[in-house]
Scaffold this motif. Sequence first.
Motif, PDB file in Angstrom:
ATOM      1  N   ALA A  36      50.287  10.592  22.053  1.00 36.08           N
ATOM      2  CA  ALA A  36      49.567  11.542  21.529  1.00 36.08           C
ATOM      3  C   ALA A  36      48.135  11.131  21.205  1.00 36.08           C
ATOM      4  CB  ALA A  36      50.069  12.005  19.937  1.00 36.08           C
ATOM      5  N   ALA A  37      47.740   9.923  20.949  1.00 30.92           N
ATOM      6  CA  ALA A  37      46.459   9.443  20.817  1.00 30.92           C
ATOM      7  C   ALA A  37      45.632   9.483  22.239  1.00 30.92           C
ATOM      8  CB  ALA A  37      46.273   7.951  20.297  1.00 30.92           C
ATOM      9  N   PHE A  38      46.378   9.178  23.231  1.00 28.73           N
ATOM     10  CA  PHE A  38      45.837   9.300  24.613  1.00 28.73           C
ATOM     11  C   PHE A  38      45.613  10.559  24.960  1.00 28.73           C
ATOM     12  CE2 PHE A  38      46.891  10.201  28.954  1.00 28.73           C
ATOM     13  CZ  PHE A  38      45.740   9.498  29.596  1.00 28.73           C
ATOM     14  N   ILE A  39      46.509  11.471  24.755  1.00 26.20           N
ATOM     15  CA  ILE A  39      46.044  12.932  24.977  1.00 26.20           C
ATOM     16  C   ILE A  39      45.184  13.500  24.213  1.00 26.20           C
ATOM     17  CG2 ILE A  39      47.068  15.285  24.516  1.00 26.20           C
ATOM     18  CD1 ILE A  39      49.981  14.173  24.943  1.00 26.20           C
ATOM     19  N   VAL A  40      44.898  13.276  22.891  1.00 25.80           N
ATOM     20  CA  VAL A  40      43.671  13.509  21.959  1.00 25.80           C
ATOM     21  C   VAL A  40      42.521  12.931  22.790  1.00 25.80           C
ATOM     22  CG1 VAL A  40      42.264  13.163  19.852  1.00 25.80           C
ATOM     23  CG2 VAL A  40      44.850  13.833  19.852  1.00 25.80           C
ATOM     24  N   PHE A  41      42.275  11.664  23.151  1.00 22.24           N
ATOM     25  CA  PHE A  41      41.220  11.188  23.935  1.00 22.24           C
ATOM     26  C   PHE A  41      40.910  11.688  25.256  1.00 22.24           C
ATOM     27  CE2 PHE A  41      41.970   7.674  20.862  1.00 22.24           C
ATOM     28  CZ  PHE A  41      40.849   8.089  20.174  1.00 22.24           C
ATOM     29  N   ALA A  42      42.020  11.806  25.904  1.00 23.72           N
ATOM     30  CA  ALA A  42      41.996  12.765  27.187  1.00 23.72           C
ATOM     31  C   ALA A  42      41.317  13.923  27.258  1.00 23.72           C
ATOM     32  CB  ALA A  42      43.016  12.490  27.903  1.00 23.72           C
ATOM     33  N   LEU A  43      41.911  14.626  26.081  1.00 20.12           N
ATOM     34  CA  LEU A  43      41.426  16.188  25.918  1.00 20.12           C
ATOM     35  C   LEU A  43      39.833  16.265  25.625  1.00 20.12           C
ATOM     36  CD1 LEU A  43      42.512  19.004  26.175  1.00 20.12           C
ATOM     37  CD2 LEU A  43      43.203  18.762  23.600  1.00 20.12           C
ATOM     38  N   TRP A  44      39.557  15.327  24.623  1.00 25.35           N
ATOM     39  CA  TRP A  44      37.989  15.163  24.479  1.00 25.35           C
ATOM     40  C   TRP A  44      37.401  14.871  25.594  1.00 25.35           C
ATOM     41  CZ3 TRP A  44      34.832  16.346  20.887  1.00 25.35           C
ATOM     42  CH2 TRP A  44      33.513  15.941  20.604  1.00 25.35           C
ATOM     43  N   MET A  74      42.782  17.688  33.899  1.00 24.58           N
ATOM     44  CA  MET A  74      43.735  18.528  33.288  1.00 24.58           C
ATOM     45  C   MET A  74      45.120  18.059  33.603  1.00 24.58           C
ATOM     46  SD  MET A  74      42.242  22.443  33.915  1.00 24.58           S
ATOM     47  CE  MET A  74      40.416  22.854  33.227  1.00 24.58           C
ATOM     48  N   PHE A  75      45.574  17.695  34.963  1.00 26.83           N
ATOM     49  CA  PHE A  75      46.835  17.240  35.267  1.00 26.83           C
ATOM     50  C   PHE A  75      47.093  15.998  34.390  1.00 26.83           C
ATOM     51  CE2 PHE A  75      47.188  20.619  38.507  1.00 26.83           C
ATOM     52  CZ  PHE A  75      48.688  20.758  38.523  1.00 26.83           C
ATOM     53  N   THR A  76      46.222  15.304  34.293  1.00 26.69           N
ATOM     54  CA  THR A  76      46.540  14.119  33.378  1.00 26.69           C
ATOM     55  C   THR A  76      46.976  14.324  32.229  1.00 26.69           C
ATOM     56  OG1 THR A  76      45.006  12.640  34.528  1.00 26.69           O
ATOM     57  CG2 THR A  76      45.526  11.973  32.453  1.00 26.69           C
ATOM     58  N   VAL A  77      46.342  15.281  31.323  1.00 21.74           N
ATOM     59  CA  VAL A  77      46.669  15.693  30.152  1.00 21.74           C
ATOM     60  C   VAL A  77      48.102  16.391  30.107  1.00 21.74           C
ATOM     61  CG1 VAL A  77      46.145  17.462  28.255  1.00 21.74           C
ATOM     62  CG2 VAL A  77      44.348  15.976  29.126  1.00 21.74           C
ATOM     63  N   ILE A  78      48.217  17.152  31.179  1.00 21.81           N
ATOM     64  CA  ILE A  78      49.772  17.900  31.431  1.00 21.81           C
ATOM     65  C   ILE A  78      50.603  17.045  31.554  1.00 21.81           C
ATOM     66  CG2 ILE A  78      51.059  19.524  32.769  1.00 21.81           C
ATOM     67  CD1 ILE A  78      48.452  20.916  33.157  1.00 21.81           C
ATOM     68  N   ILE A  79      50.530  15.946  32.268  1.00 21.33           N
ATOM     69  CA  ILE A  79      51.358  15.015  32.528  1.00 21.33           C
ATOM     70  C   ILE A  79      51.869  14.183  31.340  1.00 21.33           C
ATOM     71  CG2 ILE A  79      52.158  12.750  33.803  1.00 21.33           C
ATOM     72  CD1 ILE A  79      50.476  13.895  36.126  1.00 21.33           C
ATOM     73  N   ALA A  80      51.042  13.789  30.379  1.00 18.65           N
ATOM     74  CA  ALA A  80      50.868  13.049  29.164  1.00 18.65           C
ATOM     75  C   ALA A  80      51.618  13.945  28.309  1.00 18.65           C
ATOM     76  CB  ALA A  80      49.811  12.700  28.625  1.00 18.65           C
ATOM     77  N   LEU A  81      51.367  15.317  28.173  1.00 15.64           N
ATOM     78  CA  LEU A  81      52.213  16.155  27.350  1.00 15.64           C
ATOM     79  C   LEU A  81      53.488  16.276  27.719  1.00 15.64           C
ATOM     80  CD1 LEU A  81      49.488  18.879  26.788  1.00 15.64           C
ATOM     81  CD2 LEU A  81      50.355  17.705  25.236  1.00 15.64           C
ATOM     82  N   GLU A  82      54.066  16.300  29.138  1.00 17.62           N
ATOM     83  CA  GLU A  82      55.174  16.552  29.578  1.00 17.62           C
ATOM     84  C   GLU A  82      56.183  15.131  28.944  1.00 17.62           C
ATOM     85  OE1 GLU A  82      58.590  18.148  30.645  1.00 17.62           O
ATOM     86  OE2 GLU A  82      56.600  19.175  30.485  1.00 17.62           O
ATOM     87  N   PHE A  83      55.393  14.099  29.208  1.00 16.21           N
ATOM     88  CA  PHE A  83      56.049  12.890  28.821  1.00 16.21           C
ATOM     89  C   PHE A  83      56.385  12.733  27.194  1.00 16.21           C
ATOM     90  CE2 PHE A  83      55.797   8.077  28.350  1.00 16.21           C
ATOM     91  CZ  PHE A  83      56.964   7.701  28.741  1.00 16.21           C
ATOM     92  N   LYS A  84      55.179  13.029  26.597  1.00 18.85           N
ATOM     93  CA  LYS A  84      55.496  12.857  25.055  1.00 18.85           C
ATOM     94  C   LYS A  84      56.664  13.960  24.489  1.00 18.85           C
ATOM     95  CE  LYS A  84      52.940  15.262  21.930  1.00 18.85           C
ATOM     96  NZ  LYS A  84      53.889  16.083  21.574  1.00 18.85           N
ATOM     97  N   ARG A  85      56.604  15.149  25.090  1.00 19.02           N
ATOM     98  CA  ARG A  85      57.647  16.033  24.904  1.00 19.02           C
ATOM     99  C   ARG A  85      59.177  15.728  25.124  1.00 19.02           C
ATOM    100  NH1 ARG A  85      60.719  20.080  26.829  1.00 19.02           N
ATOM    101  NH2 ARG A  85      59.994  20.152  29.054  1.00 19.02           N
ATOM    102  N   SER A  86      59.325  14.907  26.437  1.00 22.79           N
ATOM    103  CA  SER A  86      60.530  14.412  26.830  1.00 22.79           C
ATOM    104  C   SER A  86      60.924  13.114  25.677  1.00 22.79           C
ATOM    105  CB  SER A  86      60.439  13.875  28.268  1.00 22.79           C
ATOM    106  OG  SER A  86      59.696  12.558  28.208  1.00 22.79           O
ATOM    107  N   LEU A  87      59.931  12.373  25.191  1.00 23.25           N
ATOM    108  CA  LEU A  87      60.482  11.666  24.354  1.00 23.25           C
ATOM    109  C   LEU A  87      60.723  12.124  22.855  1.00 23.25           C
ATOM    110  CD1 LEU A  87      57.431   9.090  24.766  1.00 23.25           C
ATOM    111  CD2 LEU A  87      59.952   8.496  25.433  1.00 23.25           C
TER     112      LEU A  87
END
Length: 171
Positions: A36-44, A74-87
């Motif tokens: 989640a922290a990675f996603i926030v920084f990647a989105l920023w 964008m795909f990096t954020v999407i991949i991270a979101l999908e990984f977080k969701r699976s966890l």
Amino acid sequence: MGLGEELAEERRRFSLLSLYDKFEHIVVLILTALIAAFIVFALWNLALGVVQSFASSTTTPTDYPVFQSIFGMMFTVIIALEFKRSLLISTERLRSVVQVRTVILIGLLAVVRKLIILDVGDAATRELFALAAAIVALGIAYWLVCDRGPFVLADSREEKGGRRLHKRDKS
């Protein structure tokens, strides 16, 4: 259900887990927080990149290298979101962390991301064929592990005699 009731229910469910399951659950929660922290920084970083691209008079969004860079982020954020969701799903269901469908989907997203940001003019033929083979293989694997057709393997409805096929419910 209020927040206090939800926390009490989570504590009750957590107390029922074995020692290893508790360890696995805690690891998944820590990984979820880190992702989640990675996603926030990647989105920023993505937002800054888009704003700088629009603010810069020398680059245009339709310029191919800019397009590759933005969609790669964008795909990096999407991949991270999908990984977080699976966890998160694995913690809610109290099942194993590894979910084959999700791992295949994340792999497919990563290969597609690589294909999008790849400069096809400079890419070697072997690399393009390898990416194409990976996409086909992951697509077939995803299709094989997904529920498909009118019949699916029984899950909670299975009988004690072993797994059997059930027709999907129409509802």
